[in-house]
Enzyme design. Structure first.
Site, PDB file in Angstrom:
ATOM      1  N   ASP A   1      -3.229   8.512  -1.174  1.00 13.35           N
ATOM      2  CA  ASP A   1      -3.617   7.450  -0.257  1.00 13.35           C
ATOM      3  C   ASP A   1      -5.065   7.041  -0.545  1.00 13.35           C
ATOM      4  O   ASP A   1      -5.387   5.861  -0.707  1.00 13.35           O
ATOM      5  CB  ASP A   1      -3.473   7.984   1.175  1.00 13.35           C
ATOM      6  CG  ASP A   1      -3.851   6.970   2.230  1.00 13.35           C
ATOM      7  OD1 ASP A   1      -3.654   5.770   1.991  1.00 13.35           O
ATOM      8  OD2 ASP A   1      -4.340   7.387   3.300  1.00 13.35           O
TER       9      ASP A   1
ATOM     10  N   HIS B   1       3.410   7.158   5.492  1.00 15.41           N
ATOM     11  CA  HIS B   1       2.218   7.873   5.960  1.00 15.41           C
ATOM     12  C   HIS B   1       1.399   7.093   6.983  1.00 15.41           C
ATOM     13  O   HIS B   1       0.671   7.686   7.768  1.00 15.41           O
ATOM     14  CB  HIS B   1       1.334   8.291   4.775  1.00 15.41           C
ATOM     15  CG  HIS B   1       0.520   7.187   4.180  1.00 15.41           C
ATOM     16  ND1 HIS B   1       1.004   6.356   3.207  1.00 15.41           N
ATOM     17  CD2 HIS B   1      -0.735   6.766   4.435  1.00 15.41           C
ATOM     18  CE1 HIS B   1       0.066   5.475   2.878  1.00 15.41           C
ATOM     19  NE2 HIS B   1      -1.000   5.695   3.606  1.00 15.41           N
TER      20      HIS B   1
ATOM     21  N   ASP C   1     -23.501  14.512 -25.192  1.00 16.19           N
ATOM     22  CA  ASP C   1     -22.048  14.735 -25.177  1.00 16.19           C
ATOM     23  C   ASP C   1     -21.329  13.677 -24.347  1.00 16.19           C
ATOM     24  O   ASP C   1     -20.961  13.896 -23.216  1.00 16.19           O
ATOM     25  CB  ASP C   1     -21.691  16.145 -24.694  1.00 16.19           C
ATOM     26  CG  ASP C   1     -22.433  16.515 -23.428  1.00 16.19           C
ATOM     27  OD1 ASP C   1     -23.312  15.738 -23.011  1.00 16.19           O
ATOM     28  OD2 ASP C   1     -22.131  17.568 -22.853  1.00 16.19           O
TER      29      ASP C   1
ATOM     30  N   HIS D   1       0.809  -1.227   0.000  1.00 17.65           N
ATOM     31  CA  HIS D   1       0.000   0.000   0.000  1.00 17.65           C
ATOM     32  C   HIS D   1       0.845   1.281   0.000  1.00 17.65           C
ATOM     33  O   HIS D   1       0.738   2.076  -0.921  1.00 17.65           O
ATOM     34  CB  HIS D   1      -0.995  -0.049   1.161  1.00 17.65           C
ATOM     35  CG  HIS D   1      -1.680   1.249   1.440  1.00 17.65           C
ATOM     36  ND1 HIS D   1      -2.527   1.864   0.525  1.00 17.65           N
ATOM     37  CD2 HIS D   1      -1.643   2.086   2.513  1.00 17.65           C
ATOM     38  CE1 HIS D   1      -2.982   3.000   1.035  1.00 17.65           C
ATOM     39  NE2 HIS D   1      -2.456   3.159   2.231  1.00 17.65           N
TER      40      HIS D   1
ATOM     41  N   GLU E   1       0.472   5.758  12.728  1.00 18.91           N
ATOM     42  CA  GLU E   1      -0.844   5.263  13.099  1.00 18.91           C
ATOM     43  C   GLU E   1      -0.827   3.776  13.442  1.00 18.91           C
ATOM     44  O   GLU E   1      -1.534   3.329  14.325  1.00 18.91           O
ATOM     45  CB  GLU E   1      -1.802   5.527  11.937  1.00 18.91           C
ATOM     46  CG  GLU E   1      -3.245   5.541  12.347  1.00 18.91           C
ATOM     47  CD  GLU E   1      -4.089   6.026  11.191  1.00 18.91           C
ATOM     48  OE1 GLU E   1      -3.811   7.127  10.682  1.00 18.91           O
ATOM     49  OE2 GLU E   1      -4.998   5.301  10.795  1.00 18.91           O
ATOM     50  N   ASP E   2      -0.010   3.029  12.719  1.00 19.37           N
ATOM     51  CA  ASP E   2      -0.103   1.575  12.828  1.00 19.37           C
ATOM     52  C   ASP E   2       1.025   0.885  13.592  1.00 19.37           C
ATOM     53  O   ASP E   2       1.043  -0.333  13.680  1.00 19.37           O
ATOM     54  CB  ASP E   2      -0.169   0.952  11.421  1.00 19.37           C
ATOM     55  CG  ASP E   2      -1.437   1.353  10.701  1.00 19.37           C
ATOM     56  OD1 ASP E   2      -2.397   1.707  11.404  1.00 19.37           O
ATOM     57  OD2 ASP E   2      -1.457   1.319   9.466  1.00 19.37           O
TER      58      ASP E   2
HETATM   59 MN    MN Z   1      -2.914   4.642   3.871  1.00 22.32          MN
END
Ligand code: MN
Length: 744
Positions: free
Chosen positions: A158, A92, A278, A67, A96-97
């Protein structure tokens, strides 16, 4: 171990190779030359991400590191961002992880990267879900945005990758993420001029929220592709010839419109796919010398309009006055020899790159060659960022209010208006004279009593048009009022007015508090929090502040203020006010037809705003006090519900469609056509002959030889309804017939 299976070790080895392969492909996609320093930085970011995510997998089962590598590749190759952004994209999700902190990032990569990564890290949920967790996170990200626009650019990469891989998520999360994308990220990409990203985000969103419609349109687009290509070739042939004769260097191509824009047109105009004319636009891209750009574009324009007749109402010159996201182009719509309108866009290579890559490309042309590598702000985006900052700097705005304000800044088209001395100002379409006054200065807005538009006196609510010259009239006695919130649309004006109202409410409340204190001491009751709380409950107001305010404004009659009586009453006694009974769930939904979550007998009711019927794609929304409400996924309210309250969404589906539904469901049909005296009896005949359809109401209004009508009918499911619509169409081929929400 049986044949064909591979050992864990072998699998790990294969994955390790695949990770390296993907990383190398990322490096190859970076189009500017890297210094030794930059190479080291990117490698360090990759190593850090690899370590932080080593035991993690994505929902699809793949190693998580795929990712961030993919996000970095989008940043490098699709948006053209520089090294800092690539590093941020790689790491990024690290904070957080994993156990790494922003501090760790700062030590390794410096201040700038740390700040961006911090902006990209979600707020830790200390308490349980608050009403506005999503909104809070978004606000946090935008706070960093005003310092460094790369936060939002990486965030968009992301989001784009998450949307491209949405298939493996649960249905509930698909709906939540897709709606949020449509609500915020696509408009944001648009605002930053990233047209390609915007279109892809939109198309991917409706792929999940409006599955049937998406499939239907893409099938039809594919089926017509050969005919369309033939038409385009024939159309551009004479243009090509003339452009060559005039010695212009150019490229010309037919570009299909996005599925999202086609669907939007269909639902806005209530027309079927076949009537959307169109489906593509022709684009002429010129290779011009910098000082010849404008002249070349107009030469090409005049060649096109010599061959095909233009619609003068649909010619747009965004070269002389570019859009504030930097977009430059010349647009016109011309009549082809087959009698079809075709949109033609003329621009140079430079303009084209800005149109596709937006902010990043703009900066590139303004400065160096390796993408955004400083805080430098480009063109019209500056003004926009300044406006966003305005909203952000208002500390008391709550997150949901903020989100609404911010959203307003994204969706509006622009108009140009002039000040009395001829300065040009960009305003959102729909802005009032009062908006303009606040745009000039807070003091001018607060004191505004009216305006002169093109020398004519108008009220402050007057909506401005393109090209207006506006002079604001003020008075020292004027001050902002509650009603003003209904006549402004710009974030700046809304924020300023709210601020003023809050302040003045506080002042008024202060007086009320003093009054109440006196009353308390007169009746010899303690003025304490407990007793105040009892009064707040008794008078059914929101807070102590509201209570004081109401007392001061005499909204609570002074004679009702028998404090000792109220306070000594038993709990449960209520003010003699009538309270609206909460509306009961729809009785027609008593016997469950819908499985909510994974339960068969969870109570629910059908939302009035979109009145779903069996066969519709639906979801449940957990309301406060009214149980679960069932909406259609394409309900006009769905996008905002799902993006603001994602955690209150619950998946829902109709019970087995093979079982005949016993109940009938209310659905609306809209009809537009040429006036015809027999129309009502013809319609009622079709409906009565259609087994099992009951009509609830019919209204037909005619004017100037045309009519517009709505019918509400009880049907079994979508098939039943489609059947009926088709029957009406067969009988009245020129009529426009389509489904609408019942209430509309
Ligand atoms: Mn992400």
């Amino acid at each position: 171990m049986s044949e064909g299976e591979i050992s864990i070790l072998e699998r790990e080895e294969l994955e390790r190779k695949e990770i390296l392969k993907r990383y190398k492909s990322l490096l190859r996609s970076i189009r500017h030359d890297l210094t030794k320093e930059q190479k080291k930085g990117i490698r360090a970011a990759f190593d850090l991400a690899l370590d932080a995510h080593k035991d993690m997998r994505r929902k699809s089962g793949e190693p998580y590191i795929y990712h961030p590598i993919a996000v970095a590749k989008i940043a490098a190759s699709e948006i053209g961002l520089g090294t800092t952004s690539i590093i941020c994209a790689l790491i990024h999700d690290v904070v957080e992880d994993s156990d790494y902190t922003v501090e760790d990032i700062r030590r390794k990569f410096g201040d700038k990267v740390a700040k961006i990564v911090d902006g990209l890290t979600k707020i830790k949920e200390v308490f349980d879900h608050t009403d506005s967790m999503q909104a809070e996170n978004f606000r946090k990200m935008l706070l960093t945005l005003s310092d460094d626009v790369r936060v939002i650019l990486v965030k968009l990469c992301d989001r784009l990758h998450n949307m491209r891989t949405l298939e493996s998520m649960s249905r509930k999360n698909q709906l939540k993420i897709a709606s949020e994308t449509l609500f915020l990220y696509a408009p944001l990409a648009h605002r930053l001029g990233l047209y390609n990203v915007k279109s892809e985000l939109e198309d991917l969103s409706i792929k999940y929220t409006q599955r049937e419609a998406y499939k239907d349109i893409s099938l039809k687009l594919n089926a017509k592709k050969a005919a369309r290509d033939r038409f385009i070739r024939k159309f551009i042939e004479p243009i090509k010839k003339k452009l060559e004769e005039s010695n212009l260097k150019f490229e010309i191509k037919g570009r299909p419109k996005s599925i999202y824009s086609i669907l939007k047109k269909m639902s806005q105009q209530g027309i079927p796919f076949e009537q959307v004319y169109d489906l593509f636009a022709i684009r002429i891209i010129l290779d011009s010398e910098p000082d010849k750009e404008k002249a070349d574009c107009w030469t090409a324009y005049s060649i096109v309009t010599d061959i095909y007749k233009p619609n003068p109402a649909r010619t747009r010159d965004w070269i002389t006055t570019p859009k504030s996201n930097g977009y430059e182009s010349l647009h016109t719509t011309v009549m082809s020899s087959d009698g079809k309108w075709v949109e033609v866009q003329v621009r140079t290579q430079r303009m084209d790159e800005i149109a596709e890559k937006g902010y990043a490309a703009h900066w590139k042309y303004k400065n160096s060659k390796d993408g955004i590598e400083s805080d430098h702000k480009a063109g019209g985006v500056d003004g926009w960022l300044a406006r966003i900052k305005d909203i952000l700097e208002n500390p008391s705005t709550n997150a949901l209010e903020f989100l609404d304000d911010f959203k307003l800044q994204l969706i509006h088209e622009e108009i140009f208006v002039f000040t009395p001395n001829g300065d040009l100002k960009k305003m959102p379409k729909g802005a009032s004279a009062l908006d303009f006054a606040f745009e000039i200065h807070t003091q001018v807005g607060s004191k505004c009593i009216g305006a002169k538009v093109n020398n004519k006196l108008v009220p402050i609510s007057h909506i401005l048009s393109n090209g207006d010259q506006v002079e604001i009239l003020t008075s020292e006695k004027q001050h902002p009022r509650e009603e003003w919130l209904h006549i402004v649309i710009t974030g700046k004006a809304i924020a300023r007015i709210r601020n003023f109202l809050r302040e003045s409410k506080r002042e008024v409340a202060e007086k009320g508090k003093e009054l109440l204190k006196k009353r308390f001491s007169k009746e010899k009751v303690d003025f304490n929090e407990d007793n105040i709380h009892k009064l707040v409950k008794y008078f059914k107001v929101q807070s102590a502040l509201d209570l004081y305010y109401s007392v001061s404004k005499e909204l609570i009659a002074p004679e009702k203020l028998e404090i000792s009586n109220i306070i000594n009453k038993k709990p449960g006694t209520q003010a003699p006010k009538t309270v609206a009974a909460s509306s009961k769930p729809d009785s027609s939904a008593k016997k469950n037809e819908i499985i909510v979550g994974d339960e068969f007998d969870m109570p629910y009711s059908l939302a009035k705003c979109c009145s779903p019927i069996p066969g519709d794609d639906i979801f449940g929304f957990i309301t406060i006090g009214e149980g679960v409400k069932i909406h259609r996924t394409n309900c006009p309210n769905a996008v905002s519900l799902m993006s603001n309250y994602g955690y209150r969404i619950i998946k829902a589906q109709w019970k087995d469609s093979m079982v005949k539904h016993e109940k009938r469901f209310l659905a609306g049909i809209k009809l537009i056509g040429i006036d015809d005296v027999g129309i009502v009896s013809s319609l009622t005949e079709i409906i009565s002959k259609n087994m099992g359809v009951n009509m609830k109401a019919i209204t037909i209004e005619s004017h100037d030889g045309t009519f517009e009508g709505t019918i509400s009918v009880y049907v079994e499911d979508t098939k039943h309804l489609d059947n009926l619509i088709n029957k009406i169409k067969q009988k009245h081929p020129t009529m426009n017939v389509y489904r609408i929400e019942v209430g509309s």
